[in-house]
Design a protein around this motif. Sequence first.
Motif, PDB file in Angstrom:
ATOM      1  N   UNK A 299      44.290  23.864 -28.564  1.00 14.94           N
ATOM      2  CA  UNK A 299      44.644  23.526 -27.185  1.00 14.94           C
ATOM      3  C   UNK A 299      44.298  22.067 -26.917  1.00 14.94           C
ATOM      4  N   UNK A 300      45.301  21.352 -26.407  1.00 16.96           N
ATOM      5  CA  UNK A 300      45.062  20.001 -25.899  1.00 16.96           C
ATOM      6  C   UNK A 300      45.686  19.946 -24.509  1.00 16.96           C
ATOM      7  N   UNK A 301      44.848  20.024 -23.515  1.00 17.82           N
ATOM      8  CA  UNK A 301      45.292  20.094 -22.119  1.00 17.82           C
ATOM      9  C   UNK A 301      46.354  21.185 -21.972  1.00 17.82           C
TER      10      UNK A 301
ATOM     11  N   UNK B 183      38.984  14.624 -31.256  1.00 15.21           N
ATOM     12  CA  UNK B 183      37.924  15.196 -30.423  1.00 15.21           C
ATOM     13  C   UNK B 183      38.456  15.960 -29.215  1.00 15.21           C
ATOM     14  N   UNK B 184      39.659  15.640 -28.792  1.00 13.17           N
ATOM     15  CA  UNK B 184      40.160  16.239 -27.553  1.00 13.17           C
ATOM     16  C   UNK B 184      40.890  17.564 -27.776  1.00 13.17           C
ATOM     17  N   UNK B 185      40.866  18.053 -28.997  1.00 12.97           N
ATOM     18  CA  UNK B 185      41.533  19.328 -29.299  1.00 12.97           C
ATOM     19  C   UNK B 185      40.463  20.406 -29.472  1.00 12.97           C
ATOM     20  N   UNK B 186      40.689  21.538 -28.842  1.00 13.75           N
ATOM     21  CA  UNK B 186      39.733  22.640 -29.008  1.00 13.75           C
ATOM     22  C   UNK B 186      40.439  23.846 -29.624  1.00 13.75           C
ATOM     23  N   UNK B 187      39.718  24.491 -30.523  1.00 13.07           N
ATOM     24  CA  UNK B 187      40.233  25.725 -31.120  1.00 13.07           C
ATOM     25  C   UNK B 187      39.596  26.894 -30.388  1.00 13.07           C
ATOM     26  N   UNK B 188      40.405  27.866 -30.038  1.00 13.55           N
ATOM     27  CA  UNK B 188      39.878  29.038 -29.344  1.00 13.55           C
ATOM     28  C   UNK B 188      40.461  30.322 -29.927  1.00 13.55           C
ATOM     29  N   UNK B 189      39.593  31.324 -30.004  1.00 20.74           N
ATOM     30  CA  UNK B 189      40.071  32.663 -30.349  1.00 20.74           C
ATOM     31  C   UNK B 189      40.218  33.427 -29.057  1.00 20.74           C
ATOM     32  N   UNK B 190      41.324  34.104 -28.906  1.00 19.31           N
ATOM     33  CA  UNK B 190      41.550  34.877 -27.692  1.00 19.31           C
ATOM     34  C   UNK B 190      42.289  36.149 -28.081  1.00 19.31           C
TER      35      UNK B 190
ATOM     36  N   UNK C  76      43.253  23.773 -40.582  1.00 18.24           N
ATOM     37  CA  UNK C  76      42.589  23.091 -39.467  1.00 18.24           C
ATOM     38  C   UNK C  76      41.075  22.989 -39.727  1.00 18.24           C
TER      39      UNK C  76
END
Lengths: 95, 258
Positions: A28-30, A14-21, A44
């Motif tokens: 990203x995890x912290x 839950x603490x991992x976020x996927x981002x498109x940039x 993923x």
Amino acid sequence: MQQVDISKCPVKLFYVRKRKHHNKVYLIHLNRIFELTPFSEAVWDLCGGQIPVSGMATVLASRFQMNMEDAMEDVIRNIFFYRNNQLIQYDKYTG
Amino acid sequence: MLSVSFYEKVLAVIAAVPAQSVWISGSVVEHLGNAASDVDVFVAVEDRAAASVLPLTKINGNFDILISFVEGRRVDYEFWSQDEILRIAARLHAIPLNDAGKNILNQLSGSDTDFVHRLKTGWPVMDKARFNEIQSWFDFNFYKDYLVANTILYVDDAFDDTVGMFDNKDIDCAALRARFTVEMSVDVLLYSNGITNDKAKYRIKKLKTLGESNDFAKDVYNRFWQLQSKIPGSLKGKIAYIQDALKFSSEIIESVQH
């Protein structure tokens, strides 16, 4: 080849976020950031606790037009990486 | 629904001002408000001094305000000079959305975003041609993209705060921060669908309306309501809540970025 039980269903933590940039995709995890390839992103996205590693290989072999052996090897490599970096866990078993 | 005579009276209050265009905006136009809601009237003038003929005008940042009452209803007039409107347009279009190395956080102020949204959704009641011309100074699609990108930065900040608090076993703070993360994520969903009203008080109403034509938004509405309305009291419940909230946030943002 890395040791991964292909009967298990990986699930994102839950603490991992996927981002498109700017056309790149990251997990990203912290302060830890991992850039994903299209294939590793596809792996993923399949980590929803419903599909075993073996099933992922079947799905992605078709999607990326690869032979099954290569797809399995790449899926396992990615799952091993995600697990080693504590980005996924195994929640469900198919067997 | 406001009557024609109401609008005539609204315009009569500012008859002495040489306005370039006048438009009604705000919750009344967007069908978000109620019978007691203020009516927001925007007046484009060549120069702000043009409004100085009116009483009760006070200086407020980059525009002037007149508060009046028409048929017992509060009407807020905002007077914006042509130069200031052009400056907002310039600030918007200078935002480096396509430059990965540049910061975009809060490049527009609250009054800027209010103005752009209310121009976008406004209903002209005087000089429609000029109103359309003023609208043409703004790329509203770019504005939408800015709101999405800017709000994702808020999501990311709140998300990482939540994870840090969770790791530090500061569970109460993490639960509340997780709820805020979801709120910001819902805003991203709304913006990405062209709903650029940034008023938090109407968030749930905007989401419900979007859900009437969008199955994903309908599902988000139902889950959002559950997460907003109840944070469990037990430690175990709070931990589960935090996990659910962050997963939910990720689902929303990934759907928008897909």
